[in-house]
Design a protein around this motif. Structure first.
Motif, mmCIF file in Angstrom:
data_model
loop_
_atom_site.group_PDB
_atom_site.id
_atom_site.type_symbol
_atom_site.label_atom_id
_atom_site.label_comp_id
_atom_site.label_asym_id
_atom_site.label_seq_id
_atom_site.Cartn_x
_atom_site.Cartn_y
_atom_site.Cartn_z
ATOM 1 N N PRO A 151 18.226 13.503 36.419
ATOM 2 C CA PRO A 151 17.459 12.312 36.801
ATOM 3 C C PRO A 151 18.116 11.563 37.965
ATOM 4 O O PRO A 151 19.330 11.646 38.165
ATOM 5 C CB PRO A 151 17.460 11.465 35.525
ATOM 6 C CG PRO A 151 18.599 11.958 34.717
ATOM 7 C CD PRO A 151 18.797 13.395 35.086
ATOM 8 N N CYS A 152 17.283 10.856 38.699
ATOM 9 C CA CYS A 152 17.763 10.085 39.845
ATOM 10 C C CYS A 152 17.594 8.598 39.558
ATOM 11 O O CYS A 152 16.833 8.200 38.682
ATOM 12 C CB CYS A 152 16.966 10.452 41.091
ATOM 13 S SG CYS A 152 17.071 12.188 41.513
ATOM 14 N N VAL A 153 18.312 7.800 40.323
ATOM 15 C CA VAL A 153 18.219 6.352 40.195
ATOM 16 C C VAL A 153 18.090 5.762 41.605
ATOM 17 O O VAL A 153 18.626 6.311 42.571
ATOM 18 C CB VAL A 153 19.448 5.780 39.436
ATOM 19 C CG1 VAL A 153 20.723 5.978 40.212
ATOM 20 C CG2 VAL A 153 19.251 4.340 39.073
ATOM 21 N N GLU A 154 17.349 4.663 41.716
ATOM 22 C CA GLU A 154 17.148 4.002 43.009
ATOM 23 C C GLU A 154 18.297 3.050 43.287
ATOM 24 O O GLU A 154 18.710 2.288 42.421
ATOM 25 C CB GLU A 154 15.843 3.194 43.013
ATOM 26 C CG GLU A 154 14.607 4.004 43.160
ATOM 27 C CD GLU A 154 13.373 3.124 43.285
ATOM 28 O OE1 GLU A 154 13.504 1.908 43.532
ATOM 29 O OE2 GLU A 154 12.281 3.672 43.120
ATOM 30 N N LEU A 155 18.769 3.077 44.520
ATOM 31 C CA LEU A 155 19.798 2.137 44.968
ATOM 32 C C LEU A 155 19.293 1.398 46.193
ATOM 33 O O LEU A 155 18.674 2.004 47.073
ATOM 34 C CB LEU A 155 21.086 2.878 45.345
ATOM 35 C CG LEU A 155 21.891 3.524 44.247
ATOM 36 C CD1 LEU A 155 23.144 4.154 44.833
ATOM 37 C CD2 LEU A 155 22.300 2.513 43.202
ATOM 38 N N ASN A 156 19.563 0.122 46.270
ATOM 39 C CA ASN A 156 19.262 -0.636 47.474
ATOM 40 C C ASN A 156 20.520 -0.658 48.330
ATOM 41 O O ASN A 156 21.585 -1.079 47.873
ATOM 42 C CB ASN A 156 18.817 -2.063 47.131
ATOM 43 C CG ASN A 156 17.470 -2.085 46.453
ATOM 44 O OD1 ASN A 156 16.606 -1.288 46.785
ATOM 45 N ND2 ASN A 156 17.300 -2.981 45.497
ATOM 46 N N SER A 194 17.211 -0.565 52.497
ATOM 47 C CA SER A 194 16.404 0.633 52.301
ATOM 48 C C SER A 194 16.725 1.193 50.915
ATOM 49 O O SER A 194 17.785 0.948 50.350
ATOM 50 C CB SER A 194 16.699 1.673 53.381
ATOM 51 O OG SER A 194 18.053 2.062 53.311
ATOM 52 N N VAL A 195 15.779 1.948 50.380
ATOM 53 C CA VAL A 195 15.953 2.516 49.047
ATOM 54 C C VAL A 195 16.538 3.918 49.192
ATOM 55 O O VAL A 195 16.088 4.708 50.027
ATOM 56 C CB VAL A 195 14.605 2.559 48.291
ATOM 57 C CG1 VAL A 195 14.763 3.251 46.957
ATOM 58 C CG2 VAL A 195 14.079 1.145 48.110
ATOM 59 N N ARG A 196 17.499 4.198 48.378
ATOM 60 C CA ARG A 196 18.167 5.504 48.399
ATOM 61 C C ARG A 196 18.169 6.050 46.975
ATOM 62 O O ARG A 196 18.526 5.349 46.036
ATOM 63 C CB ARG A 196 19.599 5.325 48.910
ATOM 64 C CG ARG A 196 20.347 6.574 49.131
ATOM 65 C CD ARG A 196 21.686 6.252 49.772
ATOM 66 N NE ARG A 196 22.463 7.464 49.926
ATOM 67 C CZ ARG A 196 23.739 7.498 50.196
ATOM 68 N NH1 ARG A 196 24.406 6.363 50.355
ATOM 69 N NH2 ARG A 196 24.374 8.635 50.314
ATOM 70 N N MET A 197 17.795 7.303 46.817
ATOM 71 C CA MET A 197 17.773 7.953 45.506
ATOM 72 C C MET A 197 19.057 8.776 45.346
ATOM 73 O O MET A 197 19.360 9.623 46.197
ATOM 74 C CB MET A 197 16.568 8.879 45.377
ATOM 75 C CG MET A 197 15.228 8.167 45.454
ATOM 76 S SD MET A 197 14.935 7.074 44.068
ATOM 77 C CE MET A 197 14.609 8.236 42.779
ATOM 78 N N VAL A 198 19.803 8.507 44.271
ATOM 79 C CA VAL A 198 21.029 9.257 43.989
ATOM 80 C C VAL A 198 20.986 9.774 42.551
ATOM 81 O O VAL A 198 20.239 9.255 41.717
ATOM 82 C CB VAL A 198 22.302 8.397 44.197
ATOM 83 C CG1 VAL A 198 22.456 8.000 45.653
ATOM 84 C CG2 VAL A 198 22.308 7.194 43.299
ATOM 85 N N TYR A 199 21.791 10.795 42.303
ATOM 86 C CA TYR A 199 21.864 11.344 40.949
ATOM 87 C C TYR A 199 22.470 10.322 40.008
ATOM 88 O O TYR A 199 23.442 9.650 40.336
ATOM 89 C CB TYR A 199 22.698 12.626 40.928
ATOM 90 C CG TYR A 199 22.081 13.749 41.709
ATOM 91 C CD1 TYR A 199 20.883 14.324 41.315
ATOM 92 C CD2 TYR A 199 22.700 14.238 42.847
ATOM 93 C CE1 TYR A 199 20.317 15.354 42.039
ATOM 94 C CE2 TYR A 199 22.143 15.273 43.574
ATOM 95 C CZ TYR A 199 20.950 15.822 43.163
ATOM 96 O OH TYR A 199 20.385 16.842 43.874
#
Length: 158
Positions: free
Chosen positions: A83-88, A93-98
């Motif tokens: 699963p991924c999680v959103e980071l600001n 900007s929004v960045r998706m990381v594991y």
């Protein structure tokens, strides 16, 4: 050979019996690494593991990297198994990381290595002990004096 067997056998048993303690110690070493952005020598190996396992960080996930989250932590589309999680980010900007950390995967790999190494060591020790037993049997057979029956020659003439 007997002396070496007495040394090798307990060593192999120790590795297999203490497998869970070895794995726990391995995990504790990695938990104590500290902020990943500060330890440069460790980073290159971890970046490769993050690509391989699709994970980010060690024990606390992406938070282990602080503000310098590497590109290997980014989720790349819907083909990811984790699963991924959103980071600001700082630039809003929004960045998706594991989401999941890499430590459980690293410990699983280490457990596999310890199991294989322990199995090979135990197989080697058992073969070694078999050779000791066979050597003792051969020596015992050589030391036994068997009376050879007298050989009687018969010429065929009466």
């Amino acid at each position: 050979m007997i002396l070496m067997s007495l040394i090798l056998f307990p060593s192999a048993v120790f590795v297999l019996a203490g497998k869970s303690q070895l794995i726990e110690e391995f995990g504790n070493q990695y938990r104590d690494v500290g902020p990943l952005s500060e330890s440069r020598e460790f980073q290159q190996n971890l970046l490769e593991q993050q690509k391989k396992f699709q994970c980010c960080g060690l024990a606390q996930g992406y938070m282990d990297w602080g503000h310098d989250i590497p590109d290997t932590c980014e989720c790349t589309g819907s083909a990811t198994s984790n699963p991924c999680v959103e980071l600001n980010t700082k630039s809003n900007s929004v960045r998706m990381v594991y989401e999941k950390p890499c430590l459980p995967y690293l410990m699983e790999d280490y457990e596999w290595f310890v199991t294989v190494f322990g199995g090979i060591a135990m197989a080697f020790v058992l073969l070694w002990m078999l050779s000791v037993v066979l050597s003792i049997v051969i020596l015992c057979k050589l030391c036994q004096k068997e009376d050879a029956p007298a050989v009687v020659y018969h010429t065929g003439e009466n």
